[in-house]
Every structure is written in structure tokens, then in C-alpha cells.
Design a protein around this motif. Structure first.
Motif, PDB file in Angstrom:
ATOM      1  N   MET A 131      38.268  44.214  36.596  1.00  0.00           N
ATOM      2  CA  MET A 131      38.852  43.615  37.782  1.00  0.00           C
ATOM      3  C   MET A 131      38.693  44.531  38.999  1.00  0.00           C
ATOM      4  O   MET A 131      38.503  44.052  40.119  1.00  0.00           O
ATOM      5  CB  MET A 131      40.345  43.350  37.533  1.00  0.00           C
ATOM      6  N   LEU A 132      38.733  45.820  38.774  1.00  0.00           N
ATOM      7  CA  LEU A 132      38.677  46.784  39.876  1.00  0.00           C
ATOM      8  C   LEU A 132      37.265  47.283  40.181  1.00  0.00           C
ATOM      9  O   LEU A 132      37.086  48.065  41.115  1.00  0.00           O
ATOM     10  CB  LEU A 132      39.598  47.970  39.560  1.00  0.00           C
ATOM     11  N   GLU A 133      36.275  46.819  39.398  1.00  0.00           N
ATOM     12  CA  GLU A 133      34.892  47.247  39.632  1.00  0.00           C
ATOM     13  C   GLU A 133      34.494  46.973  41.080  1.00  0.00           C
ATOM     14  O   GLU A 133      34.802  45.930  41.639  1.00  0.00           O
ATOM     15  CB  GLU A 133      33.923  46.504  38.703  1.00  0.00           C
ATOM     16  N   GLY A 134      33.808  47.940  41.656  1.00  0.00           N
ATOM     17  CA  GLY A 134      33.308  47.772  43.015  1.00  0.00           C
ATOM     18  C   GLY A 134      34.294  48.189  44.092  1.00  0.00           C
ATOM     19  O   GLY A 134      33.938  48.202  45.269  1.00  0.00           O
ATOM     20  N   LEU A 135      35.529  48.500  43.701  1.00  0.00           N
ATOM     21  CA  LEU A 135      36.507  48.956  44.688  1.00  0.00           C
ATOM     22  C   LEU A 135      36.528  50.478  44.718  1.00  0.00           C
ATOM     23  O   LEU A 135      36.438  51.127  43.677  1.00  0.00           O
ATOM     24  CB  LEU A 135      37.914  48.459  44.338  1.00  0.00           C
ATOM     25  N   SER A 136      36.688  51.020  45.902  1.00  0.00           N
ATOM     26  CA  SER A 136      36.845  52.472  46.008  1.00  0.00           C
ATOM     27  C   SER A 136      38.269  52.833  45.588  1.00  0.00           C
ATOM     28  O   SER A 136      39.143  51.967  45.491  1.00  0.00           O
ATOM     29  CB  SER A 136      36.611  52.920  47.447  1.00  0.00           C
ATOM     30  N   VAL A 137      38.508  54.104  45.362  1.00  0.00           N
ATOM     31  CA  VAL A 137      39.850  54.577  45.017  1.00  0.00           C
ATOM     32  C   VAL A 137      40.826  54.214  46.127  1.00  0.00           C
ATOM     33  O   VAL A 137      41.948  53.755  45.866  1.00  0.00           O
ATOM     34  CB  VAL A 137      39.839  56.111  44.757  1.00  0.00           C
ATOM     35  N   VAL A 138      40.408  54.372  47.368  1.00  0.00           N
ATOM     36  CA  VAL A 138      41.269  54.052  48.515  1.00  0.00           C
ATOM     37  C   VAL A 138      41.583  52.558  48.550  1.00  0.00           C
ATOM     38  O   VAL A 138      42.726  52.161  48.780  1.00  0.00           O
ATOM     39  CB  VAL A 138      40.616  54.514  49.839  1.00  0.00           C
ATOM     40  N   GLU A 139      40.578  51.715  48.304  1.00  0.00           N
ATOM     41  CA  GLU A 139      40.808  50.265  48.291  1.00  0.00           C
ATOM     42  C   GLU A 139      41.780  49.886  47.180  1.00  0.00           C
ATOM     43  O   GLU A 139      42.698  49.085  47.389  1.00  0.00           O
ATOM     44  CB  GLU A 139      39.488  49.509  48.130  1.00  0.00           C
ATOM     45  N   GLU A 140      41.595  50.465  46.007  1.00  0.00           N
ATOM     46  CA  GLU A 140      42.499  50.181  44.897  1.00  0.00           C
ATOM     47  C   GLU A 140      43.923  50.605  45.234  1.00  0.00           C
ATOM     48  O   GLU A 140      44.877  49.855  44.998  1.00  0.00           O
ATOM     49  CB  GLU A 140      42.039  50.885  43.619  1.00  0.00           C
ATOM     50  N   GLN A 141      44.077  51.803  45.805  1.00  0.00           N
ATOM     51  CA  GLN A 141      45.410  52.276  46.175  1.00  0.00           C
ATOM     52  C   GLN A 141      46.041  51.368  47.224  1.00  0.00           C
ATOM     53  O   GLN A 141      47.244  51.089  47.172  1.00  0.00           O
ATOM     54  CB  GLN A 141      45.342  53.713  46.692  1.00  0.00           C
TER      55      GLN A 141
END
Length: 155
Positions: A131-141
Motif C-alpha cells: 500500500m505504501l509502495e512509491g511513497l517517500s518516508v516524508v509522504e508516509e509520515q
């Protein structure tokens, strides 16, 4: 042959079911999709998504009442009572009397329940990673922070 004059319904991610849709609907649609993926991932283990949530909450917060578990799991107390009864029958959850309050029953996972939860968590972690593939750490946070704020009612 009669042809329908109705337009085809959009698939998830298309039209108003896509980026242009209402944010509340998109959240609900995403949650429903995740629920279905969890159902499929856990099916052969014999675990439903609500059972997974209750097992997870019992592991994280042992000794709490069914009412507490219901609040944590976002389920009704009646649903949690049925789930806990089924988990007890399957020897996944044990009920023990409280040390000083005889009428209070404390719930905890059995060894069998801990093992099943560990297997289930591995599968759910894989789903979440996809689900989180392609998101940066900042985007996920940012997404996590926003979701937590919404859940807490902080606009």
C-alpha cells in the motif's frame, strides 16, 4: 435485445471514485479495499479482519474488558463479545479471573493465539508495505499524521 441507456459505473480510482471524488468517500473506499485484501490474505489462516484486530488489540493491551476492546477495535461491544467467544472456543484467547476482583475477567492471548497473530501480522505487514509502495518516508509520515489527526477529531 434491450440495451441499457445507463453509463457504466466507474471502477475504483476512476471518475468520482478517483482523485476528484469526495475525500470521505475516498477514505471509505480505501478502507473497504484494504479490508477485502486482508480478508483474502488471512482466509487460509481462518482469521477474519475483525478477529485480527481483536487479537492485535489483546496483544497490545492485555487484561482489558470486551467494552475496551470494542472501542479500540472500532467494533460494537456485541460484535467483540461474539468474536471473543469464538476465539476462546478456538483456544486462541484465555480468560482468567482478576487477581483481586473475582468478578472481573481478564483476557489474554494463548500461546496458540500468539502464534496465529504473528503469522497474520506478517501477511498484513506485506499488504501495508504494498500500500505504501512509491511513497517517500516524508509522504508516509504526512499521511499517518493526517489520518491520526482526523481520527482524533483535530481539524
Amino acid at each position: 435485445m434491450i440495451k441499457s441507456s445507463r453509463a457504466a459505473l466507474p471502477e475504483p480510482g476512476e471518475g468520482k471514485r478517483g482523485e476528484g471524488g469526495h475525500i470521505g468517500y475516498l477514505l471509505r473506499q480505501a478502507a473497504a479495499g484494504q479490508h477485502l485484501r486482508m480478508e483474502r490474505a488471512l482466509a487460509d489462516l481462518g482469521v477474519t479482519p475483525p478477529q485480527f484486530v481483536v487479537l492485535t488489540m489483546l496483544a497490545a493491551y492485555p487484561g482489558h474488558s470486551n467494552a475496551d476492546l470494542a472501542r479500540l477495535a472500532l467494533l460494537t461491544p456485541q460484535t467483540v463479545s461474539v468474536i471473543v467467544a469464538n476465539l476462546k472456543k478456538a483456544s486462541l484467547v484465555e480468560a482468567r479471573p482478576h487477581a483481586s476482583h473475582g468478578r472481573i475477567v481478564q483476557l489474554q492471548l494463548s500461546a496458540k493465539g500468539e502464534d496465529l497473530l504473528m503469522q497474520s501480522k506478517e501477511r498484513v505487514r506485506e499488504l501495508e508495505a504494498r500500500m505504501l509502495e512509491g511513497l517517500s518516508v516524508v509522504e508516509e509520515q504526512t499521511i499517518r499524521r493526517w489520518l491520526a489527526r482526523q481520527a482524533a477529531g483535530q481539524d
